[in-house]
Design an enzyme around this catalytic site. Sequence first.
Site, PDB file in Angstrom:
ATOM      1  CG  ASP A  20      41.575  41.388  39.701  1.00 56.83           C
ATOM      2  OD1 ASP A  20      40.955  42.408  40.055  1.00 56.83           O
ATOM      3  OD2 ASP A  20      41.487  40.891  38.563  1.00 56.83           O
ATOM      4  CG  ASP A  44      37.068  46.964  38.086  1.00 52.94           C
ATOM      5  OD1 ASP A  44      36.909  48.074  37.533  1.00 52.94           O
ATOM      6  OD2 ASP A  44      36.632  45.918  37.609  1.00 52.94           O
TER       7      ASP A  44
END
Length: 395
Positions: A108, A175
């Site tokens: 992330d 993602d």
Amino acid sequence: MKAQFDTYFGSVVLPASSNRLVHQKALERCLERLQNKLPTLGVRNPKIGIDNLTWSYCRPGDWVISFLSGQLWLGLQLTGDSVFLNAARARRSAFRDILRDRRAQNHDLGFQFSLSCVADWRTTGSKEAREMALEAARNLLWRYCQQGKYIQAWNARPGQGEDRVEFVAGRMIADTMQNLALLYWAADETGNPDFSDVANGHAETTAKYLVREDDTSFHTFVFDKVSGRPLRGETHQGYAHDSCWSRGQAWMIHGFAQSALTTRNDAYLDIAKRLAAKAENLMGSSNVPVWDFGVPDSANAPRDSSAGAIMAAGVYIIADLVPDAEAARWKALADRLLQGLLDECDLTKNPQAEGLLAHGAAHVTAGYADTMLPYGDYYFMEALMRSLGHTEFFW
Ligand code: GLY
């Protein structure tokens, strides 16, 4: 404030379509909401909505820590108002803390640093922000598994009682396509092709294993963690291993479209189009995607406004990359997704709400559905801006 909006939007040539005017008004309401709620937020970063349309907040290093920051940098770009600059800069220490703590770093880093330090560097030329973003990009590079050609997604989760080995190695997830922008940016800034090689390697492996033949997608894919041999698709946040989690599909639509915009690689554009067309088909008559396209009784299942917002922003990118004759088809889909959000999820007319969109689905099987989500809000603003012709973002 109003005068600044008018001046700003006055510099954009609005097509004579009422959609654009509706989107302009919605964007103005987003900015007013952001500005009005800043005193309540302070330096805290929203994590997920709670019952009375207020926010609960991120702990240090949370993957969603940058989505308010991204909205603030967009707010500064749109208005020039220093209140947005001050609020965005007040968050820098949260990102410095991530760089200090290796355990807080995972795939992330791209979300976190594109919407904070890259945004700061691009907007203000801050050298410190540039250095922080480059450090994050270098740390993301080291997560690349050379054998399997993918960026390892997660870390161990000791909070769950023990280190869960399946989280530590051998897994890629949909993602991560959104995190490649930090690597492409770093390649451009430094001239070091390692960054773009890793981004391209990960994108190609995603196309090979996460995109199914029928253009739906797996959420995650598992590899033998030593040899890199591909093993199987699995879900983590979706309904079933063989279903199609709509936010995963959305991350990949936006991620491949964004990668196509950056690299001009038509293969990425083609994948983004296939994924978007499939999502359109699976949406049926609903204008807000159901949280998982494979769920039984989908008409009565929770929607995911964040998936709708991410898809809308990604489909506007597609529209910008195709010839004019084809662009209308993609703009119509993006407009439809935005219309769904405006008709069914828009909280900007509700003064009690701290966020912008209702009906987000963070993790339905863990009990988090029908809520405000800061990433839904960020992509809602990005989609509105792309609809209005803006092209300057932080990825
Ligand atoms: N990236 C985690 C999620 O979409 O929930």
